[in-house]
Design a protein around this motif. Structure first.
Motif, PDB file in Angstrom:
ATOM      1  N   VAL A  67      -8.612  -4.254  -6.390  1.00 34.87           N
ATOM      2  CA  VAL A  67      -7.978  -4.332  -6.921  1.00 34.87           C
ATOM      3  C   VAL A  67      -8.303  -3.821  -8.558  1.00 34.87           C
ATOM      4  O   VAL A  67      -7.218  -3.616  -9.218  1.00 34.87           O
ATOM      5  CB  VAL A  67      -7.551  -6.053  -7.630  1.00 34.87           C
ATOM      6  CG1 VAL A  67      -7.660  -7.501  -6.545  1.00 34.87           C
ATOM      7  CG2 VAL A  67      -9.391  -6.861  -8.739  1.00 34.87           C
ATOM      8  N   THR A  68      -9.247  -3.054  -8.529  1.00 34.72           N
ATOM      9  CA  THR A  68      -9.337  -2.091  -9.114  1.00 34.72           C
ATOM     10  C   THR A  68      -7.985  -0.347  -9.446  1.00 34.72           C
ATOM     11  O   THR A  68      -8.245  -0.574  -9.516  1.00 34.72           O
ATOM     12  CB  THR A  68     -10.697  -1.634  -9.790  1.00 34.72           C
ATOM     13  OG1 THR A  68     -11.609  -2.748 -10.242  1.00 34.72           O
ATOM     14  CG2 THR A  68     -10.664  -0.853 -10.449  1.00 34.72           C
ATOM     15  N   GLN A  69      -7.857  -0.650  -7.843  1.00 36.06           N
ATOM     16  CA  GLN A  69      -7.337   0.460  -7.687  1.00 36.06           C
ATOM     17  C   GLN A  69      -5.791   0.961  -7.789  1.00 36.06           C
ATOM     18  O   GLN A  69      -5.394   0.600  -8.267  1.00 36.06           O
ATOM     19  CB  GLN A  69      -7.198   0.884  -6.212  1.00 36.06           C
ATOM     20  CG  GLN A  69      -6.675   2.301  -5.923  1.00 36.06           C
ATOM     21  CD  GLN A  69      -7.031   3.097  -6.646  1.00 36.06           C
ATOM     22  OE1 GLN A  69      -8.057   3.247  -7.432  1.00 36.06           O
ATOM     23  NE2 GLN A  69      -5.858   4.311  -6.402  1.00 36.06           N
ATOM     24  N   ILE A  70      -5.616  -0.724  -7.453  1.00 38.60           N
ATOM     25  CA  ILE A  70      -3.968  -1.681  -7.555  1.00 38.60           C
ATOM     26  C   ILE A  70      -3.702  -1.619  -9.029  1.00 38.60           C
ATOM     27  O   ILE A  70      -2.438  -1.099  -9.341  1.00 38.60           O
ATOM     28  CB  ILE A  70      -4.067  -3.012  -6.767  1.00 38.60           C
ATOM     29  CG1 ILE A  70      -4.521  -2.632  -5.357  1.00 38.60           C
ATOM     30  CG2 ILE A  70      -2.445  -3.306  -7.156  1.00 38.60           C
ATOM     31  CD1 ILE A  70      -5.057  -4.040  -4.202  1.00 38.60           C
ATOM     32  N   CYS A  71      -4.251  -2.190  -9.662  1.00 33.64           N
ATOM     33  CA  CYS A  71      -4.150  -1.996 -11.476  1.00 33.64           C
ATOM     34  C   CYS A  71      -3.696  -1.389 -11.881  1.00 33.64           C
ATOM     35  O   CYS A  71      -2.984  -0.477 -12.517  1.00 33.64           O
ATOM     36  CB  CYS A  71      -5.105  -3.185 -12.211  1.00 33.64           C
ATOM     37  SG  CYS A  71      -5.158  -4.021 -13.900  1.00 33.64           S
ATOM     38  N   THR A  72      -4.940   0.240 -11.898  1.00 34.77           N
ATOM     39  CA  THR A  72      -5.314   1.031 -12.242  1.00 34.77           C
ATOM     40  C   THR A  72      -3.388   2.419 -11.844  1.00 34.77           C
ATOM     41  O   THR A  72      -2.819   2.236 -12.869  1.00 34.77           O
ATOM     42  CB  THR A  72      -6.215   1.922 -12.006  1.00 34.77           C
ATOM     43  OG1 THR A  72      -7.104   0.876 -12.504  1.00 34.77           O
ATOM     44  CG2 THR A  72      -6.534   2.892 -12.647  1.00 34.77           C
ATOM     45  N   GLY A  73      -3.522   2.046 -10.870  1.00 33.55           N
ATOM     46  CA  GLY A  73      -2.343   3.126  -9.853  1.00 33.55           C
ATOM     47  C   GLY A  73      -0.620   2.311 -10.474  1.00 33.55           C
ATOM     48  O   GLY A  73       0.290   2.757 -11.267  1.00 33.55           O
ATOM     49  N   THR A  74      -0.746   0.967 -10.794  1.00 33.30           N
ATOM     50  CA  THR A  74       0.210   0.177 -11.554  1.00 33.30           C
ATOM     51  C   THR A  74      -0.232   0.640 -12.974  1.00 33.30           C
ATOM     52  O   THR A  74       1.736   0.653 -13.255  1.00 33.30           O
ATOM     53  CB  THR A  74       0.588  -1.147 -10.955  1.00 33.30           C
ATOM     54  OG1 THR A  74       0.062  -1.285  -9.800  1.00 33.30           O
ATOM     55  CG2 THR A  74       1.743  -1.835 -11.756  1.00 33.30           C
ATOM     56  N   ALA A  75      -0.753   0.267 -13.349  1.00 27.78           N
ATOM     57  CA  ALA A  75      -0.677   0.824 -15.016  1.00 27.78           C
ATOM     58  C   ALA A  75      -0.358   1.505 -14.736  1.00 27.78           C
ATOM     59  O   ALA A  75       0.794   2.409 -16.055  1.00 27.78           O
ATOM     60  CB  ALA A  75      -2.072  -0.034 -15.539  1.00 27.78           C
ATOM     61  N   ALA A  76      -0.391   3.232 -14.517  1.00 28.60           N
ATOM     62  CA  ALA A  76       0.053   4.564 -14.801  1.00 28.60           C
ATOM     63  C   ALA A  76       1.728   4.146 -14.456  1.00 28.60           C
ATOM     64  O   ALA A  76       1.726   5.252 -15.410  1.00 28.60           O
ATOM     65  CB  ALA A  76      -0.809   5.239 -13.594  1.00 28.60           C
ATOM     66  N   LEU A  77       1.651   4.142 -13.316  1.00 26.29           N
ATOM     67  CA  LEU A  77       3.335   4.494 -12.805  1.00 26.29           C
ATOM     68  C   LEU A  77       3.717   3.603 -14.674  1.00 26.29           C
ATOM     69  O   LEU A  77       5.434   3.994 -14.665  1.00 26.29           O
ATOM     70  CB  LEU A  77       3.174   3.398 -12.054  1.00 26.29           C
ATOM     71  CG  LEU A  77       3.255   4.160 -10.842  1.00 26.29           C
ATOM     72  CD1 LEU A  77       3.603   3.937  -9.507  1.00 26.29           C
ATOM     73  CD2 LEU A  77       3.531   5.773 -10.553  1.00 26.29           C
ATOM     74  N   VAL A 115      -9.283 -12.435  -9.748  1.00 28.97           N
ATOM     75  CA  VAL A 115      -7.784 -11.798  -9.155  1.00 28.97           C
ATOM     76  C   VAL A 115      -8.098 -11.325  -7.672  1.00 28.97           C
ATOM     77  O   VAL A 115      -9.122 -10.769  -7.171  1.00 28.97           O
ATOM     78  CB  VAL A 115      -7.061 -11.436 -10.443  1.00 28.97           C
ATOM     79  CG1 VAL A 115      -7.276 -12.495 -11.557  1.00 28.97           C
ATOM     80  CG2 VAL A 115      -7.440  -9.986  -9.890  1.00 28.97           C
ATOM     81  N   GLY A 116      -6.686 -11.439  -7.432  1.00 27.49           N
ATOM     82  CA  GLY A 116      -6.592 -10.952  -5.611  1.00 27.49           C
ATOM     83  C   GLY A 116      -5.357  -9.648  -6.548  1.00 27.49           C
ATOM     84  O   GLY A 116      -4.837  -9.380  -7.016  1.00 27.49           O
ATOM     85  N   PRO A 132      -6.176 -19.826  -6.919  1.00 24.78           N
ATOM     86  CA  PRO A 132      -6.174 -19.254  -5.140  1.00 24.78           C
ATOM     87  C   PRO A 132      -4.636 -19.710  -5.346  1.00 24.78           C
ATOM     88  O   PRO A 132      -3.782 -18.777  -4.255  1.00 24.78           O
ATOM     89  CB  PRO A 132      -6.630 -20.460  -4.393  1.00 24.78           C
ATOM     90  CG  PRO A 132      -8.072 -20.503  -5.678  1.00 24.78           C
ATOM     91  CD  PRO A 132      -7.884 -20.210  -7.242  1.00 24.78           C
ATOM     92  N   ALA A 133      -3.977 -21.016  -5.838  1.00 19.97           N
ATOM     93  CA  ALA A 133      -2.440 -20.967  -6.173  1.00 19.97           C
ATOM     94  C   ALA A 133      -1.489 -19.886  -6.236  1.00 19.97           C
ATOM     95  O   ALA A 133      -0.837 -19.304  -6.372  1.00 19.97           O
ATOM     96  CB  ALA A 133      -1.670 -21.715  -6.476  1.00 19.97           C
ATOM     97  N   MET A 134      -2.316 -18.330  -7.703  1.00 16.68           N
ATOM     98  CA  MET A 134      -1.963 -17.115  -7.960  1.00 16.68           C
ATOM     99  C   MET A 134      -2.123 -15.913  -7.213  1.00 16.68           C
ATOM    100  O   MET A 134      -2.170 -15.149  -7.691  1.00 16.68           O
ATOM    101  CB  MET A 134      -2.092 -17.447  -9.308  1.00 16.68           C
ATOM    102  CG  MET A 134      -1.215 -18.784 -10.141  1.00 16.68           C
ATOM    103  SD  MET A 134       0.334 -18.831  -9.930  1.00 16.68           S
ATOM    104  CE  MET A 134       0.970 -17.276 -11.337  1.00 16.68           C
ATOM    105  N   GLY A 135      -2.482 -16.398  -6.029  1.00 15.81           N
ATOM    106  CA  GLY A 135      -3.225 -15.365  -4.666  1.00 15.81           C
ATOM    107  C   GLY A 135      -4.553 -15.209  -5.408  1.00 15.81           C
ATOM    108  O   GLY A 135      -5.193 -14.050  -5.015  1.00 15.81           O
TER     109      GLY A 135
END
Length: 406
Positions: free
Chosen positions: A232-242, A278-279, A334-337
């Protein structure tokens, strides 16, 4: 954990030092590098003498009972007196846990340096960060992470790797410092562009890699929680950069290297409190919101309000930390992943309120005390360099060195 600890230290020296160093003017690069390096040494000594003990000593604490020990620990572990070859925290040696947490104690005060870059005396910085570490950082660690009987632990706050403890704490202190010191000479009418964005990108990249130690290491084990925290660290970081890149592209017509690097750091900050709960879906959403909100505050809001947070410590760390802390209360379920196991009766609304309460408490606690500390330091040694020293540059005027001999 040994590896995680080493790369968290690597985040400050050289990561943060280069990230900040590239963003200041060439006449001030060494002053920023010096401040980060000296902070690493200073916090190592303070953490050894009393910081670790007052952060994690649990003497007299019990769940639900409020007292002084809910705010600050004692001195039973001063100078690591009870840390032996055999003592454990969870499944790891206590000596390793203490060193891991020491690296957090190093980077958090160092983050604040960016807010008052190019204008604070070196002596004032050392005194301010010593007092701030003692009065603001150590109690926050204790209240959030020291276990049953600690104030925010008993509230049920989810802060896996330091949304309140590290980023909101440092971000608010940075904002207060920027306001108390006032603007740099010539700001905002004189152009003050970063002198070496190559260094800044190298620093941001080191921070990105080091953050895996920061977040995944906070699981204190090589297991499923650490693995998900890394993902999730990798996902969030790449997303925020964009998110920052596209927001800037739409608003200003061109995407910038400084923007995408700043967005990445905002994503790293945003996922920090949420990394253990978080997921992937939550990481994507936090990345979008943290990246955009950090962009908004570092550009539009800062200009509108007129404060000079030199390197956007509040805009990136404060704002993205607040976003991450609050959205953790939504996406941990869990309902929010999410991967958190909520207790009986816990709802998204109730957890969001707990997270929001922790944010408000941190803002007020750190904001008020940072202001008082700064005023005390100003009386003792004076906060700001002279106009002549500022014009000459802090490298020469304070350290008698040049970053570049051209």
């Amino acid at each position: 954990m040994l590896t995680a600890t080493a790369i968290v230290l690597f985040m400050t020296i050289p990561g943060l030092a280069l990230f900040y160093g590239g963003m200041v003017r060439s006449k001030n690069i060494l002053s920023v590098l010096m401040q980060c390096f000296a902070t690493a040494g200073l916090m190592t000594v303070l953490w050894t003498i009393y910081g670790y003990s007052m952060s994690f000593d649990t003497t007299g604490m019990e769940a639900g009972a409020f007292g002084l020990n809910s705010i600050i620990g004692g001195l039973d572990k001063a100078l690591f007196s009870d840390v032996t070859l055999d003592s454990l925290v969870g499944t790891i040696p206590e000596s390793l846990f203490a060193t891991f947490q020491m690296t957090f104690a190093i980077i958090t005060p160092a983050l604040i340096v960016g807010a008052f870059a190019e204008r604070m005396k070196f002596s004032a910085m050392l005194l301010f960060l010593t007092l701030w570490f003692t009065i603001c950082y150590v109690p926050m660690v204790h209240m959030v992470w020291s276990g049953d009987g600690a104030l925010m632990w008993d509230w049920g706050v989810l802060d896996f790797a330091g949304g309140t403890v590290v980023h909101i704490n440092a971000g608010i202190a940075g904002l207060v410092a920027a306001l108390v010191l006032g603007k740099r000479k010539g700001y905002p009418t004189t152009a003050m562009p970063p002198h070496n964005l190559g260094l800044t990108l190298v620093g941001a990249s080191i921070l990105w890699v080091g953050w895996f130690g920061f977040n995944a290491g906070s699981a204190l084990a090589a297991g499923a929680s650490a693995g998900m925290a890394m993902l999730v660290t990798q996902i969030c970081t790449g997303t925020a950069a964009l998110a920052w890149m596209f927001a800037e592209w739409i608003k200003h017509g061109k995407p910038s290297l400084l923007g995408i690097a700043s967005g990445a750091v905002a994503g790293l900050v945003g996922i920090t409190p949420a990394a253990g709960t978080v997921g992937p879906v939550g990481a994507l959403v936090i990345g979008v919101v943290a990246g955009y909100m950090a962009f908004l505050f570092s550009t539009t809001v800062k200009r509108a309000l007129g404060y000079d947070d030199s390197l956007d410590v509040f805009g990136v760390h404060g704002i993205a930390g607040i976003v991450g802390a609050i959205l953790t209360g939504v996406f941990a379920f869990p309902a929010m992943g999410g991967v958190w196991e909520p207790g009986e009766g816990a709802t998204i609304a109730s957890q969001v309120w707990i997270q929001t309460k922790s944010v408000l408490f941190t803002v007020v606690y750190t904001g008020v005390l940072s202001f008082i500390i700064l005023k005390v330091v100003d009386v003792i040694v004076g906060l700001r360099v002279t106009t002549e020293q500022e014009e000459e540059g802090l490298d020469l005027s304070l350290h008698d060195e040049r970053g570049y001999n051209l």
